[in-house]
Design a protein around this motif. Structure first.
Motif, PDB file in Angstrom:
ATOM      1  N   PRO A   1       0.813  -1.231   0.000  1.00 46.97           N
ATOM      2  CA  PRO A   1       0.000   0.000   0.000  1.00 46.97           C
ATOM      3  C   PRO A   1       0.842   1.275   0.000  1.00 46.97           C
ATOM      4  CG  PRO A   1      -0.957  -1.605   1.480  1.00 46.97           C
ATOM      5  CD  PRO A   1       0.340  -2.188   1.017  1.00 46.97           C
ATOM      6  N   SER A   2       2.030   1.190   0.578  1.00 42.61           N
ATOM      7  CA  SER A   2       2.909   2.368   0.606  1.00 42.61           C
ATOM      8  C   SER A   2       3.547   2.654  -0.744  1.00 42.61           C
ATOM      9  CB  SER A   2       4.014   2.168   1.641  1.00 42.61           C
ATOM     10  OG  SER A   2       4.864   1.089   1.258  1.00 42.61           O
ATOM     11  N   GLY A   3       3.411   1.714  -1.664  1.00 40.00           N
ATOM     12  CA  GLY A   3       4.064   1.854  -2.964  1.00 40.00           C
ATOM     13  C   GLY A   3       5.384   1.121  -3.050  1.00 40.00           C
ATOM     14  N   ALA A   4       5.838   0.562  -1.934  1.00 41.94           N
ATOM     15  CA  ALA A   4       7.103  -0.172  -1.921  1.00 41.94           C
ATOM     16  C   ALA A   4       6.956  -1.486  -2.683  1.00 41.94           C
ATOM     17  CB  ALA A   4       7.533  -0.447  -0.479  1.00 41.94           C
ATOM     18  N   PRO A   5       7.993  -1.899  -3.416  1.00 43.45           N
ATOM     19  CA  PRO A   5       7.911  -3.158  -4.171  1.00 43.45           C
ATOM     20  C   PRO A   5       7.876  -4.365  -3.251  1.00 43.45           C
ATOM     21  CG  PRO A   5      10.137  -2.277  -4.254  1.00 43.45           C
ATOM     22  CD  PRO A   5       9.298  -1.224  -3.596  1.00 43.45           C
ATOM     23  N   VAL A   6       7.212  -5.410  -3.702  1.00 41.59           N
ATOM     24  CA  VAL A   6       7.101  -6.655  -2.936  1.00 41.59           C
ATOM     25  C   VAL A   6       8.319  -7.537  -3.159  1.00 41.59           C
ATOM     26  CG1 VAL A   6       5.739  -8.782  -2.677  1.00 41.59           C
ATOM     27  CG2 VAL A   6       4.590  -6.571  -2.933  1.00 41.59           C
ATOM     28  N   VAL A   7       8.933  -7.427  -4.320  1.00 39.64           N
ATOM     29  CA  VAL A   7      10.093  -8.250  -4.635  1.00 39.64           C
ATOM     30  C   VAL A   7      11.193  -7.392  -5.246  1.00 39.64           C
ATOM     31  CG1 VAL A   7       8.740 -10.355  -4.993  1.00 39.64           C
ATOM     32  CG2 VAL A   7       9.265  -8.877  -6.933  1.00 39.64           C
ATOM     33  N   ARG A   8      12.392  -7.887  -5.153  1.00 37.81           N
ATOM     34  CA  ARG A   8      13.536  -7.296  -5.852  1.00 37.81           C
ATOM     35  C   ARG A   8      14.023  -8.359  -6.828  1.00 37.81           C
ATOM     36  NH1 ARG A   8      17.599  -5.872  -1.740  1.00 37.81           N
ATOM     37  NH2 ARG A   8      16.316  -3.990  -1.480  1.00 37.81           N
ATOM     38  N   ILE A   9      13.886  -8.076  -8.119  1.00 40.04           N
ATOM     39  CA  ILE A   9      14.238  -9.045  -9.155  1.00 40.04           C
ATOM     40  C   ILE A   9      15.667  -8.802  -9.616  1.00 40.04           C
ATOM     41  CG2 ILE A   9      13.660  -9.940 -11.439  1.00 40.04           C
ATOM     42  CD1 ILE A   9      10.794  -9.092 -10.957  1.00 40.04           C
ATOM     43  N   TYR A  10      16.425  -9.870  -9.766  1.00 41.68           N
ATOM     44  CA  TYR A  10      17.812  -9.785 -10.223  1.00 41.68           C
ATOM     45  C   TYR A  10      17.878 -10.269 -11.672  1.00 41.68           C
ATOM     46  CZ  TYR A  10      18.363  -9.694  -5.144  1.00 41.68           C
ATOM     47  OH  TYR A  10      18.253  -9.401  -3.801  1.00 41.68           O
ATOM     48  N   CYS A  11      18.168  -9.369 -12.570  1.00 42.20           N
ATOM     49  CA  CYS A  11      18.250  -9.747 -13.975  1.00 42.20           C
ATOM     50  C   CYS A  11      19.107  -8.736 -14.725  1.00 42.20           C
ATOM     51  CB  CYS A  11      16.864  -9.846 -14.609  1.00 42.20           C
ATOM     52  SG  CYS A  11      15.927  -8.313 -14.588  1.00 42.20           S
ATOM     53  N   ASP A  12      19.487  -9.090 -15.938  1.00 45.02           N
ATOM     54  CA  ASP A  12      20.311  -8.218 -16.773  1.00 45.02           C
ATOM     55  C   ASP A  12      19.546  -7.710 -17.981  1.00 45.02           C
ATOM     56  OD1 ASP A  12      22.907  -8.361 -15.404  1.00 45.02           O
ATOM     57  OD2 ASP A  12      22.779 -10.490 -15.879  1.00 45.02           O
ATOM     58  N   SER A  13      18.259  -8.002 -18.043  1.00 48.51           N
ATOM     59  CA  SER A  13      17.453  -7.553 -19.173  1.00 48.51           C
ATOM     60  C   SER A  13      16.052  -7.282 -18.666  1.00 48.51           C
ATOM     61  CB  SER A  13      17.419  -8.623 -20.279  1.00 48.51           C
ATOM     62  OG  SER A  13      16.617  -9.726 -19.866  1.00 48.51           O
ATOM     63  N   ALA A  14      15.200  -6.822 -19.536  1.00 49.69           N
ATOM     64  CA  ALA A  14      13.796  -6.583 -19.193  1.00 49.69           C
ATOM     65  C   ALA A  14      12.918  -7.698 -19.752  1.00 49.69           C
ATOM     66  CB  ALA A  14      13.347  -5.229 -19.737  1.00 49.69           C
ATOM     67  N   PHE A  15      13.470  -8.884 -19.909  1.00 49.10           N
ATOM     68  CA  PHE A  15      12.735 -10.034 -20.437  1.00 49.10           C
ATOM     69  C   PHE A  15      12.093  -9.673 -21.780  1.00 49.10           C
ATOM     70  CE2 PHE A  15      13.494 -11.433 -16.271  1.00 49.10           C
ATOM     71  CZ  PHE A  15      13.232 -12.790 -16.185  1.00 49.10           C
ATOM     72  N   CYS A  16      12.896  -9.066 -22.633  1.00 46.58           N
ATOM     73  CA  CYS A  16      12.379  -8.627 -23.925  1.00 46.58           C
ATOM     74  C   CYS A  16      12.517  -9.692 -25.002  1.00 46.58           C
ATOM     75  CB  CYS A  16      13.077  -7.347 -24.373  1.00 46.58           C
ATOM     76  SG  CYS A  16      14.882  -7.486 -24.457  1.00 46.58           S
ATOM     77  N   SER A  17      13.436 -10.643 -24.814  1.00 48.65           N
ATOM     78  CA  SER A  17      13.687 -11.616 -25.869  1.00 48.65           C
ATOM     79  C   SER A  17      14.315 -12.882 -25.285  1.00 48.65           C
ATOM     80  CB  SER A  17      14.628 -11.025 -26.920  1.00 48.65           C
ATOM     81  OG  SER A  17      15.152 -12.026 -27.767  1.00 48.65           O
ATOM     82  N   PRO A  18      13.946 -14.058 -25.823  1.00 51.43           N
ATOM     83  CA  PRO A  18      14.588 -15.299 -25.369  1.00 51.43           C
ATOM     84  C   PRO A  18      16.038 -15.402 -25.802  1.00 51.43           C
ATOM     85  CG  PRO A  18      13.109 -15.745 -27.209  1.00 51.43           C
ATOM     86  CD  PRO A  18      12.891 -14.317 -26.807  1.00 51.43           C
ATOM     87  N   GLU A  19      16.475 -14.496 -26.649  1.00 45.62           N
ATOM     88  CA  GLU A  19      17.881 -14.498 -27.048  1.00 45.62           C
ATOM     89  C   GLU A  19      18.779 -14.019 -25.913  1.00 45.62           C
ATOM     90  OE1 GLU A  19      18.795 -15.767 -29.938  1.00 45.62           O
ATOM     91  OE2 GLU A  19      16.668 -16.123 -30.331  1.00 45.62           O
ATOM     92  N   VAL A  20      18.227 -13.200 -25.024  1.00 43.34           N
ATOM     93  CA  VAL A  20      19.040 -12.629 -23.940  1.00 43.34           C
ATOM     94  C   VAL A  20      18.587 -13.069 -22.562  1.00 43.34           C
ATOM     95  CG1 VAL A  20      19.671 -10.596 -25.294  1.00 43.34           C
ATOM     96  CG2 VAL A  20      17.619 -10.532 -23.869  1.00 43.34           C
ATOM     97  N   GLN A  21      17.441 -13.766 -22.462  1.00 49.65           N
ATOM     98  CA  GLN A  21      16.935 -14.159 -21.158  1.00 49.65           C
ATOM     99  C   GLN A  21      16.269 -15.523 -21.242  1.00 49.65           C
ATOM    100  OE1 GLN A  21      17.104 -12.645 -18.009  1.00 49.65           O
ATOM    101  NE2 GLN A  21      16.231 -14.610 -17.368  1.00 49.65           N
ATOM    102  N   GLY A  22      16.674 -16.422 -20.351  1.00 52.73           N
ATOM    103  CA  GLY A  22      16.061 -17.723 -20.268  1.00 52.73           C
ATOM    104  C   GLY A  22      14.828 -17.696 -19.379  1.00 52.73           C
TER     105      GLY A  22
END
Length: 867
Positions: free
Chosen positions: A366-387
């Motif tokens: 409710p405060s606007g704080a994120p529920v999770v912190r995701i660790y990744c090197d891309s924005a999941f835009c393509s299977p070429e760069v993210q599994g």
């Protein structure tokens, strides 16, 4: 890198809305609008009913048809040792060769370009390269810091043979166009060979590195320290994580060496991998050892050895696991038949990962704080760069990390199976979590090692949570996981179970599946001959007290301490009774936690695997020296308390990694339990002459050379719970209930969840954690530490119903560490005379040094006991 959430919310993202917002329609399933996938799951993976399996990066699952086809093959053919020359052996040789062709075809190549060397897995393949590569002074071994432990471990072999080892951080590798022209790939004779090793996919965060790097590495352009270094470069591609969900075309990206594990792709068989070696690199490999089948000729009395001509024959020492190799053919057939190919698998699994990532990063408090912190090197835009891997840590409303161990325990209550830790990838773990080398060493000094549940050190996470998808994963799996996060982080707690689903549907809390809704689940992992209730125990030698004669003693700081036991006892099948005292033995309460139920393989069954165990009610009759076992719908059965001639000794049982000597209690009780549980099982008892020593160090008051001995308990002889601590927990749970109803968690039932064998009352809540030792009458106990609770406390021991609120409330209120109760060990026990632990005994605590506990009486003061 930590990825922030995009838009606030606490609702589940609809898949249709996700699809509509996508630039290109995401691919899901294998035709028929996803109906084909549902049919596939029902037909091939029925064993997954009610389970959300999200650890495909660890091991994917095999379809039933694969095993049926393989079994039929074995039943219809005779396969002999391939090193022989008879008909059955020739059949094996030809079949194994055919499998080699099939493996190479799956990776877009042929025997003209690559050789297949079967190994025990990708780790063995990497080790083979490390040992066979011709390292020399001047050689460079460059490896990506985002590599698996098995790849990093190659540096020990390389360094021992004179090579210089160079770790390369991913951000240090520049795009190809920024590096200029490639140096000559082949140097003059006599110049040292170099090797660059990298993963096609990070097993930590699913980052995919360019397959084109194989060619750039061979050109010497990927190791900053090696630019311009004379010599020839070779590329080693660790494809174990990548190949499970994506096509790998080696004709387009011909790495010199490729390491594989087949269970990551097919699920079965395990323990089988391969090293694919390009023909240009094959002459490079050398080996010293030669085993059966690898020698064309050798002399026993002279240093004379001629290797086999083919690479596979030279490096496959001994007889390969030829039946497992034959199983690969059936695995690849099934994979192709069910999915239509790895391109479809890649698109399907990436769609699930991208949808889950999009929904997960949008969740906000409710405060606007994120529920999770995701660790990744891309924005999941393509299977070429993210599994199809999502790595993250859960945060509380203040932004603090919730330990991964607590997340895993909560997930198991929703039948969600995921993975936690650093995933054998310390380099990536450090990079994403911001852990310096000194911090990793500090965590080790604090007791944290790879694979344990020490998830936080000084508030700093030591690892994270990982979910991963496989070709049989469904949208329902992804949504069940998301509902779990929403239910445990964003919805107000209540006394009602978590999100419901149809019976057997993935993501349902365990007690809500069809089988478990009618069968309560409980029983400690060692299935002691007791079911702790909060009925005060009384004793008489004819009154069977339940094995964990949980004689709770109560301690009072200003009020006299009282002791009550949680040991239910019955005098006969119809007349209940209580006990007021119970004998104490060298391992704890006499006969306490001395039995356990095991499956047909001798593995301990707990309520996690067998819910119906909670209905088994054992009681001890000291006078007749028998244990009476009861269960609804079954005639009572008697089991002797001590070994008889009918009991068979077995020595393969394990408790908490300790090997224990046990006895099988006979076919009669085995048949009784098997009929009741509907599966083959046995009742076993710890041998009376077997001594299992406690791992914890000697406490104060113990003489040198003495060591406490244990029954089939996890860590200590006794577990103490303070009634005031339970009352405080009950108050917190009632406050969380919309109507503040204490009856949602009655005191009697709440106490029984913790399965203690000493219960105290009169002290302040959680005061027991400040005690160093206690005395109960003439008995003296050392406090050996807190009890770290698992999700078992969410099970109502009277009904078997599960409710995550107890675990979650403790996780929140105890600084995210689910500790409740303390372990006790005998500091001395006079074996010359019988000892009894009795209700009404005086209880005196001894405080830890510097502990602040103003209400406690001075140690020399005694108090009477209130009955």
């Amino acid at each position: 890198m930590a990825d922030g959430a995009a838009r606030p919310g606490a609702e589940l993202l609809a898949f249709e809305r996700f699809r509509a917002a996508s630039a290109q329609p995401p691919a899901y399933g294998y035709g028929q609008g996803g109906r084909g996938l549902r049919a596939l799951r029902a037909r091939e993976f029925g064993r997954l009913a009610g389970t959300v399996y999200l650890d495909h990066a660890g091991a994917t699952l095999f379809p039933e048809s694969q095993l049926r086809s393989f079994t039929r093959d074995l039943l219809e053919n005779v396969y002999g040792n391939p090193h022989s020359q008879n008909i059955s052996s020739r059949l094996t040789q030809d079949t194994v060769d055919q499998v080699r062709y099939r493996v190479l075809a799956h990776f877009g190549t042929s025997p003209e370009d690559y050789s297949v060397v079967f190994t025990a897995g990708s780790t063995a393949a990497l080790k083979l390269v490390a040992e066979a590569f011709p390292w020399s002074r001047g050689s460079l071994f460059c490896y990506l810091t985002d590599s698996h432990t098995s790849a990093v471990g190659m540096r020990a072999v390389a360094a021992a043979r004179g090579a210089t080892c160079v770790p390369v951080r991913p951000e240090a590798l520049r795009p190809q166009e920024e590096r200029g022209a490639a140096p000559a790939a082949v140097g003059p004779d006599g110049q040292p060979p170099h090797l660059f090793c990298y993963p096609a996919q990070s097993n930590f965060a699913g980052t995919r590195y360019p397959l084109a790097w194989a060619g750039e590495a061979a050109a010497g352009r990927l190791c900053p320290a090696g630019e311009g270094a004379p010599g020839r470069w070779f590329a080693l591609l660790d494809a174990a994580a990548y190949a499970g969900t994506s096509p790998l075309d080696l004709s387009a990206h011909p790495a010199d060496f490729v390491a594989l594990s087949f269970y990551k792709i097919l699920g079965f068989p395990t323990g089988l991998g391969a090293l694919l070696v390009h023909r240009r690199a094959a002459p490079l490999l050398r080996k010293t050892y030669f085993g059966g089948g690898t020698a064309a000729a050798y002399l026993a009395g002279e240093d004379f050895y001629v290797p086999r001509p083919s690479l596979a024959e030279r490096f496959e020492d001994g007889t390969i696991p030829f039946l497992d190799v034959i199983a690969l053919k059936h695995g690849f057939d099934a994979l192709e038949r069910l999915t239509g190919g790895m391109e479809n698998v890649q698109q399907h699994t990436f769609t699930l990962a991208r949808y889950t990532y999009t929904a997960l990063r949008a969740l906000r408090y409710p405060s606007g704080a994120p529920v999770v912190r995701i660790y990744c090197d891309s924005a999941f835009c393509s299977p070429e760069v993210q599994g199809p891997v999502i790595n993250f840590n859960v945060l509380d409303a203040e932004g603090r990390v919730v330990g991964y161990s607590q997340v895993e325990k909560m997930a198991s209550l929703f039948n969600i199976q995921l993975r936690t830790g650093c995933f054998c990838n310390t380099g990536a773990c450090q990079r994403h979590l911001g852990l310096s080398d000194d911090m990793v060493k500090k965590h080790l000094q604090a007791g944290h090692v790879c694979g344990d549940d020490v998830d936080l050190v000084d508030g700093q996470p030591t690892g994270s949570v990982r979910i991963s998808f496989g070709y049989m994963s469904t949208l329902e799996d992804a949504q069940a996981f998301l509902r779990f996060i929403i239910a445990t982080r964003l919805r107000p707690q209540s006394s009602q179970p978590g999100p419901r689903a149809a019976p057997g549907e993935a993501g349902t809390a365990p007690a809500e599946t069809e089988a478990q809704s009618t069968v309560p689940a409980t029983v400690p992992t060692t299935v002691p001959a007791t079911v702790s209730t909060t009925v005060p125990a009384t004793v008489s030698t004819t009154v069977p007290a339940t094995v964990s004669a949980t004689v709770p003693t109560t301690v009072s700081t200003t009020v006299p301490a009282t002791v009550s036991t949680t040991v239910p006892a019955t005098v006969s099948t119809t007349v209940p009774a209580t006990v007021t005292q119970w004998p104490v033995g060298p391992r704890g309460l006499l006969y306490d936690r001395s039995w356990m139920v095991v499956n047909h393989n001798g593995i301990c069954l707990s309520q996690k695997q067998e819910p119906r165990l909670c209905l088994v009610q054992p009681c001890i009759d000291l006078q007749q020296k028998i244990m009476v076992v009861r269960a609804k719908g079954m005639e009572p059965i008697e089991v002797p308390l001590e070994e008889t001639g009918e009991w068979a000794p077995i020595c393969q049982s394990k408790v908490c990694a300790d090997r224990v000597k046990t006895y099988d209690c006979g076919e009669k009780i085995s048949s009784w339990l098997s009929r009741f549980l509907g599966r083959s099982c046995h009742l076993i008892k710890q041998s009376s002459d077997f001594q299992r020593n406690a791992k914890k160090s000697r406490g104060k008051g113990q003489s040198a050379g003495t060591q406490a001995t244990l029954s089939l308990v996890n860590e200590a002889q006794y577990l103490l719970v303070n009634r005031s601590s339970v009352l405080e927990l009950q108050r917190q749970l009632s406050a969380s209930d919309e109507n503040g109803r204490e009856e949602s968690f009655p005191m009697r039932d709440l106490i029984s969840r913790f399965r203690a064998n000493i219960i105290t009352s009169g002290a302040s809540a959680f005061e027991e954690e400040k005690w160093e030792a206690i005395s109960v009458g003439s008995l003296h106990f050392q406090v050996s530490g807190p009890c770290h609770r698992c999700q078992m406390i969410c099970i109502d021991q009277q009904t078997g119903q599960r409710n995550q609120d107890v675990f979650q409330k403790l996780s929140e209120s105890r600084e995210r560490k689910v500790n409740f109760g303390v372990y006790l060990m005998h500091t001395s026990l006079d074996s010359s005379s019988p000892c009894l632990l009795s209700v009404g005994s005086q209880v005196i605590p001894v405080l830890k040094e510097n502990a602040e506990c103003h209400d406690l009486p001075a140690p020399e003061k005694h108090h009477d006991v209130v009955s």
